[in-house]
Design an enzyme around this catalytic site. Structure first.
Site, PDB file in Angstrom:
ATOM      1  N   ARG A  37       0.834  -1.211   0.000  1.00 57.62           N
ATOM      2  CA  ARG A  37       0.000   0.000   0.000  1.00 57.62           C
ATOM      3  C   ARG A  37       0.866   1.258   0.000  1.00 57.62           C
ATOM      4  NH1 ARG A  37      -5.845   0.241   3.105  1.00 57.62           N
ATOM      5  NH2 ARG A  37      -6.897   0.080   1.129  1.00 57.62           N
ATOM      6  N   VAL A  85      -6.809   3.567  11.322  1.00 58.40           N
ATOM      7  CA  VAL A  85      -6.770   2.156  10.913  1.00 58.40           C
ATOM      8  C   VAL A  85      -8.196   1.616  10.805  1.00 58.40           C
ATOM      9  CG1 VAL A  85      -4.497   1.795  11.932  1.00 58.40           C
ATOM     10  CG2 VAL A  85      -6.537   1.361  13.306  1.00 58.40           C
ATOM     11  N   SER A 126     -10.361   7.078  12.964  1.00 56.56           N
ATOM     12  CA  SER A 126     -11.217   5.920  12.685  1.00 56.56           C
ATOM     13  C   SER A 126     -12.580   6.112  13.342  1.00 56.56           C
ATOM     14  CB  SER A 126     -10.603   4.639  13.259  1.00 56.56           C
ATOM     15  OG  SER A 126      -9.355   4.370  12.697  1.00 56.56           O
ATOM     16  N   PHE A 157     -16.106  12.381   7.787  1.00 56.68           N
ATOM     17  CA  PHE A 157     -17.445  12.277   7.194  1.00 56.68           C
ATOM     18  C   PHE A 157     -17.416  12.156   5.676  1.00 56.68           C
ATOM     19  CE2 PHE A 157     -18.056  14.526  11.250  1.00 56.68           C
ATOM     20  CZ  PHE A 157     -19.000  13.712  11.842  1.00 56.68           C
ATOM     21  N   GLU A 160     -17.148   7.971  -0.269  1.00 55.63           N
ATOM     22  CA  GLU A 160     -16.320   7.487  -1.368  1.00 55.63           C
ATOM     23  C   GLU A 160     -16.868   8.017  -2.691  1.00 55.63           C
ATOM     24  OE1 GLU A 160     -15.357   3.285  -1.242  1.00 55.63           O
ATOM     25  OE2 GLU A 160     -15.082   3.420   0.919  1.00 55.63           O
ATOM     26  N   PHE A 221     -28.305   7.877  10.920  1.00 54.66           N
ATOM     27  CA  PHE A 221     -29.386   8.718  10.371  1.00 54.66           C
ATOM     28  C   PHE A 221     -29.408   8.656   8.841  1.00 54.66           C
ATOM     29  CE2 PHE A 221     -31.602  11.792  13.302  1.00 54.66           C
ATOM     30  CZ  PHE A 221     -31.317  11.094  14.463  1.00 54.66           C
ATOM     31  N   CYS A 271     -19.241   0.965   5.513  1.00 56.09           N
ATOM     32  CA  CYS A 271     -19.470   1.559   6.836  1.00 56.09           C
ATOM     33  C   CYS A 271     -20.887   1.551   7.390  1.00 56.09           C
ATOM     34  CB  CYS A 271     -18.925   2.982   6.841  1.00 56.09           C
ATOM     35  SG  CYS A 271     -17.129   2.978   6.777  1.00 56.09           S
ATOM     36  N   LYS A 334     -21.842   1.830  -5.239  1.00 53.22           N
ATOM     37  CA  LYS A 334     -22.401   3.072  -5.766  1.00 53.22           C
ATOM     38  C   LYS A 334     -21.569   3.434  -6.992  1.00 53.22           C
ATOM     39  CE  LYS A 334     -20.838   6.907  -3.398  1.00 53.22           C
ATOM     40  NZ  LYS A 334     -20.544   7.775  -2.231  1.00 53.22           N
ATOM     41  N   ARG A 341     -17.528  -3.462  -1.319  1.00 49.71           N
ATOM     42  CA  ARG A 341     -17.797  -3.947   0.037  1.00 49.71           C
ATOM     43  C   ARG A 341     -19.274  -3.766   0.409  1.00 49.71           C
ATOM     44  NH1 ARG A 341     -13.013  -1.090   3.309  1.00 49.71           N
ATOM     45  NH2 ARG A 341     -13.441   0.534   1.781  1.00 49.71           N
TER      46      ARG A 341
END
Ligand code: NAD
Ligand code: UGA
Length: 452
Positions: A37, A85, A126, A157, A160, A221, A271, A334, A341
């Site tokens: 990475r 992380v 995180s 916040f 992606e 929410f 998430c 999306k 994921r």
């Protein structure tokens, strides 16, 4: 000032690149234990695909932005250390399938305690269960030997696909810390970093617990809005109401607002589900089963929506899809990302494979290897073919499913697609992306989510 970030992932890389780009007088080092990475961050092929990211990284890398596997040196030299992380859902032991797995966080805390020589500000970037800062603090203080550690919460916040725009122009930045003189001074230091480009009134400061809990609450929410409109989509299908019209009608009420009301095959991504499960676990832990059940409902509704879509395909295709070719357009969770994921497409495809459908899958950005890994099928599996484009996927198909809202699907030649399909030609638009009337005029039996 020297800043270090532990974790060079989707969040650590872009957020630190933005800080370095905007604050030329700070030196930012992003460290990770994953050599591949770090090598990718130092190359022209960054490990994360985000519009605008290459430019931001190139502008700062080598001058005040560095990527390294030398975790110890970066921690030792930094005044502020971000922990960014991964915090996945636990898969073992107590809380498996629900609680957050905090072993990577604890490793970071112990590493900071081990190698630090002076005072440090440690920032939780995180997403964490509320009161994690307490555990980090106890580990650090037990090993402090006269050094001072301030723990701040500064959740991220960004979404992606729009990470750079979100970082450049955030709705708000949240910084939580102890309300003591030392805590307030640490908060001020981090606020000053963000004030390098974020208007001061958009930088919110709170106590550390409010900040930790605000992140889980924000995601809960957002996901709740999607589950709410998806619940209504099922009612629309039963009543000839149209969910997009309903969403528009309620979204124009300024108290409700128009965003995050797009009905779909269900939310995915790394998430939303993980964070709500974490919230549910916390509520149970604190003896609040009614609150836990309330939030669990958001996930239950999302699961229902994914399975409901697959069931609707089967029932519409005369109650059997066995050996029928079904074209799946879109696999990412999306548009504008290659991330799969928790993508709804995974669950829908699995349901249809269970019904022995022959899937022909096309996604503009997701690799064949990734799709096969997600579906747990090898190249020999006769039920899954990965296609080069939408036209190959739809040739001789009984039905087309739109599972990701990629812009390129709007520009497809649907007459050409119709002409090469089996009749009746069914189309299920799981994103309400296309004009169903136009498709019907071509000859399709077209259905959207929450309409007709
Ligand atoms: P990620 O898996 O992409 O990256 C995490 C990185 O941390 C990995 O590269 C891993 O090698 C590294 N790492 C783990 N343990 C380490 C250690 N002990 N020392 C050094 N490096 C270590 O994760 P991510 O998507 O960047 O998410 C990070 C956190 O941010 C999570 O808590 C997530 O919930 C939150 N978050 C993610 C997003 C998103 O869009 N992905 C948005 C907001 C918040
Ligand atoms: C989400 C939040 O939007 C971010 O604020 C947060 O930082 C991030 O999670 C995180 O904590 O990881 P992300 O998952 O990247 O960001 O993407 P979203 O745009 O929120 O979309 C999530 C899912 O909901 C996607 O599958 C999307 O298709 C779906 N969605 C979104 C809908 O079905 N309808 C909508 O109206 C909006």
């Amino acid at each position: 000032m020297k800043i270090c970030c532990i974790g060079a992932g989707y969040v650590g890389g872009p957020t630190m690149a933005m800080i370095a780009h905007k604050c030329a007088d700070h030196t930012v080092t992003v460290v990770d234990i994953n050599q591949a990475r770090i090598d990718a961050w130092n190359s022209d092929e960054l490990p994360v695909y985000e519009p605008g990211l290459d430019e931001v990284v190139q502008a700062a890398r080598g001058s005040n932005l560095f990527f390294s596997t030398d975790v110890d040196t970066a921690i030792r030299e930094a005044e502020i250390i971000f922990i960014s992380v991964n915090t996945p859902t636990k898969t073992y032991g107590v809380g498996a399938g629900c609680a957050a797995d905090l072993r990577f966080i604890e490793k970071c805390a112990r590493k900071i305690a081990e190698v630090s020589e002076g005072d440090k500000i440690v920032v939780e970037k995180s997403t964490l269960p509320v009161r994690t800062a307490e555990s980090i603090k106890r580990i650090l203080l037990a090993n402090s030997e006269g050094r001072d550690f301030q723990i701040l919460s500064n959740p991220e916040f960004l979404a992606e696909g729009t990470a750079i725009a979100d970082l450049q122009n955030p709705d708000r930045v949240l910084v939580g810390g102890d309300q003591t003189p030392a805590g307030l001074a640490a908060i001020q230091k981090l606020v000053d970093v963000y004030a390098g480009w974020v208007p001061r009134e958009r930088i919110l400061t709170t106590n550390v617990w409010s900040s930790e809990l605000s992140k889980l609450t924000a995601n809960a929410f957002l996901a709740q809005r999607i589950s709410s409109i998806n619940a209504i989509s099922a009612l629309c299908e039963a009543t000839e109401a149209n969910v997009d019209e309903v969403a528009n009608a309620i979204g124009t009420d300024s108290r409700i607002g128009p965003k995050f009301l797009k009905s779909s095959v269900g939310f995915g991504g790394s998430c939303f589900q993980k964070d709500i499960l974490n919230l549910v676990y916390l509520c149970r832990h604190f003896g609040l089963p009614e609150v836990a059940d309330y939030w669990q409902g958001v996930i239950t509704m999302n699961d229902y929506q994914k399975h409901r879509f697959a069931r609707r395909v089967v029932s519409t295709l005369f109650n059997t899809v066995s050996d029928k070719k079904i074209a799946v357009l879109g696999f990412a969770f999306k548009k504008d990302t290659n991330d799969t994921r928790e993508s709804a497409a995974i669950y829908i495809c699995r349901d249809l494979i269970e019904e022995q459908a022959k899937l022909a899958i096309y996604d503009p950005k997701v690799s064949e290897a990734q799709i096969r890994q997600d579906l747990k099928v090898t190249e020999e599996n006769p039920y899954v073919t990965i296609c080069e484009d939408a036209y190959a996927a739809t040739k001789d198909a009984h039905a087309v499913l739109i599972l990701t809202e990629w812009d390129e699907f709007k520009a497809l030649d649907f007459k050409k697609i119709y002409d090469q399909m089996q009749l009746p030609a069914f189309l299920f638009d799981g994103r309400n992306l296309l004009d169903l009337e136009q498709l019907a005029a071509i000859g399709f039996e077209a259905r959207g989510i929450g309409q007709g």
